[in-house]
Design an enzyme around this catalytic site. Structure first.
Site, PDB file in Angstrom:
ATOM      1  N   SER A   1      23.896  21.471  47.690  1.00 53.63           N
ATOM      2  CA  SER A   1      24.474  22.553  46.887  1.00 53.63           C
ATOM      3  C   SER A   1      24.655  22.076  45.456  1.00 53.63           C
ATOM      4  O   SER A   1      25.634  21.410  45.133  1.00 53.63           O
ATOM      5  CB  SER A   1      25.802  22.996  47.487  1.00 53.63           C
ATOM      6  N   CYS A   2      23.707  22.405  44.594  1.00 60.26           N
ATOM      7  CA  CYS A   2      23.612  21.847  43.250  1.00 60.26           C
ATOM      8  C   CYS A   2      24.049  22.850  42.188  1.00 60.26           C
ATOM      9  O   CYS A   2      24.409  23.975  42.493  1.00 60.26           O
ATOM     10  CB  CYS A   2      22.170  21.409  42.989  1.00 60.26           C
ATOM     11  N   THR A   3      23.990  22.417  40.931  1.00 59.37           N
ATOM     12  CA  THR A   3      24.240  23.295  39.787  1.00 59.37           C
ATOM     13  C   THR A   3      23.174  23.023  38.743  1.00 59.37           C
ATOM     14  O   THR A   3      22.979  21.865  38.344  1.00 59.37           O
ATOM     15  CB  THR A   3      25.625  23.061  39.178  1.00 59.37           C
ATOM     16  N   GLU A  33      17.411  24.024  43.340  1.00 56.22           N
ATOM     17  CA  GLU A  33      18.733  24.618  43.444  1.00 56.22           C
ATOM     18  C   GLU A  33      18.786  25.486  44.698  1.00 56.22           C
ATOM     19  O   GLU A  33      18.051  26.471  44.812  1.00 56.22           O
ATOM     20  CB  GLU A  33      19.004  25.483  42.213  1.00 56.22           C
TER      21      GLU A  33
END
Length: 468
Positions: free
Chosen positions: A8-10, A100
């Site tokens: 779970s990235c940004t 993402e």
């Protein structure tokens, strides 16, 4: 499927007219699960790129083009679950960050289900980045692969060259859409479907060939006069109001405080424009942020409920953070800068590694699977772990470390930019500069840890006044 937990990235994107120096920047925090999952920084040479790619995740086999390009990559130290290349810059100065994790909805998945035997995050960088010569070409190659093989997950992917940034999202098992980011804009993209208003007639968009017909055939568009992909294909659920939307809200508030928005709002804009130019330091700050100066800061003074209400960007699960910068008005040999930091972003620093190299420093390249403080990933993980126990005590040390490290590395970079064209072997020279920056970063991080240990020792619970 041998699949690790979803990352779970940004993602954060900056167009060339939005950045302070005219460069394009695509950046992302790569976040993992609760276990450390160490990362490394490597260069993949053309001779080490396979002619046929077989995924460890599910066995999908994909023939690859001839004459691949050299590229940097940030894979897992443990490749038992696949490559997970993450991000890189190839020898044509094309950057890619993949991927993402995003969301979709049951309407689209009912029409075009995910494909368990398709491609996914573990594979995408390896089968795309070595074969593209522009950002747009990256979208077209990945789009063709998605339509041919399908995907087993929903993802957002960004590409950049010196002129353009393209952001692409998968829609179901085989469908996709992409938009060219305006040169004067920035984008913050958390783990949701992010693209909103979309024009199928524009030269600034690309999409799977039957996407307009699919929307019409299955009556997917809730609007009557426009197309909003987030409304058509996104989730917009309660989880988004706690996990995703607040991250976009906080970053947009940082760059555009004049705009009043709610942190839980589903319709925060995708394309944004800041009233000032954006620096690498800005990008690092927002990707390290944890709702500072709001009641939602886990390290702040708000009530415990509010402090845990929203998922922050800087988090214990940050594995690595990259800012892939393609600079303009410099020789092509030094245009690509792979800024990199390992571990949780509250206690690390970006290092501006030159991408036009054949090898990377050992402390970043040879990350072992198990704990070893001689390697940057494990050292950064340790300082963050200790720092988290008392952020009020250690936070100022981390800020000083980051400024000291980035300033020193920038100084080395300025000198190298001026000197590189005088070198007989520019690649060897840039490798030596990268080594100096890695050594400096490792030294400063060790000093930070020592400072934290010395200061924290006096605050230990197991203490008692010295006898008179």
């Amino acid at each position: 499927m041998m699949k690790k937990s979803i990352r779970s990235c940004t993602t954060f994107l900056v167009g060339k007219k939005a950045s302070i120096d005219g460069s394009t920047m695509i950046a992302r925090n790569e976040d993992g699960g609760e276990t450390p999952n160490p990362q490394k920084f490597v260069v993949i040479q053309p001779e080490n790129q396979p002619l046929v790619f077989t995924s460890i995740v599910n066995g999908v086999t994909i023939p690859l083009p001839e004459q691949p390009l050299r590229y940097t990559s940030t894979p897992d130290a443990d490749d038992a679950f696949g490559v997970w290349g993450g991000a890189g810059i190839n020898s044509e100065n094309v950057a890619m960050t993949a991927t993402e994790t995003i969301t979709t909805n049951s309407r689209m998945l009912g029409i075009d289900p995910l494909v368990p035997e398709g491609i996914g995050e573990s594979d995408i960088l390896t089968i795309v980045l070595p074969y593209i010569h522009s950002a747009k070409e990256g979208v077209l190659r990945l789009g063709d692969l998605l339509e041919t093989y399908g995907t087993y997950e929903s993802n957002g992917v960004a590409f950049a060259d010196e002129n353009e940034i393209w952001y692409m999202e998968t829609l179901g098992g085989h469908h996709w859409a992409a938009v060219r980011i305006p040169d004067d804009a920035y984008v913050i993209a958390p783990n949701r479907l992010n693209i909103d208003n979309f024009n199928f007639e524009s030269e600034e968009t690309l999409f799977s060939k039957d996407l307009p017909d699919l929307i019409k055939k299955y009556s997917l568009n809730p609007e009557t006069n426009f197309v909003n992909l987030r409304h058509i294909f996104g989730s917009s659920d309660i989880k988004d109001t706690r996990y995703n939307n607040p991250r976009a809200w906080y970053v947009q508030n940082y760059f555009n405080p004049e705009i009043e928005q709610e942190p839980t709002a589903h319709d925060l804009p995708f394309i944004c424009r800041a009233p000032r130019k954006i620096t690498v330091e800005d990008v690092k700050w927002v990707l390290s942020s944890h709702y500072q100066n709001t009641p939602y800061d886990p390290y702040g003074k708000g009530c415990e409920k509010k402090k845990k209400q929203f998922r922050p960007i800087g988090i214990n699960r940050n594995l690595e953070t990259h800012v892939l910068q393609i600079r303009r008005n410099v020789p092509k040999e030094i245009a690509g800068i792979h800024w990199l930091a390992f571990g949780p972003n509250t206690f690390n620093s970006l290092v501006p590694f030159y991408a036009n190299v054949n090898d990377t420093p050992v402390a970043y390249r040879d990350t072992p699977k198990t704990f070893n403080l001689n390697f940057m990933f494990w050292l950064s993980k340790t300082t963050a772990l200790l720092g988290d126990t008392n952020y009020a005590l250690y936070g100022s040390f981390a800020e000083a470390f980051e400024q000291k490290t980035m300033a020193a590395c920038r100084h080395l970079q300025i000198e190298a930019d001026e000197e590189v064209l005088n070198q007989v072997d520019s690649i060897a020279y840039l490798e030596s500069v990268n080594q100096l920056m890695a050594d400096l970063s490792l030294k400063n991080a060790n000093e930070l840890l020592g400072q934290m240990v010395a200061t924290g020792s006096a605050k230990m619970i197991l203490s008692f006044p010295l006898a008179d």
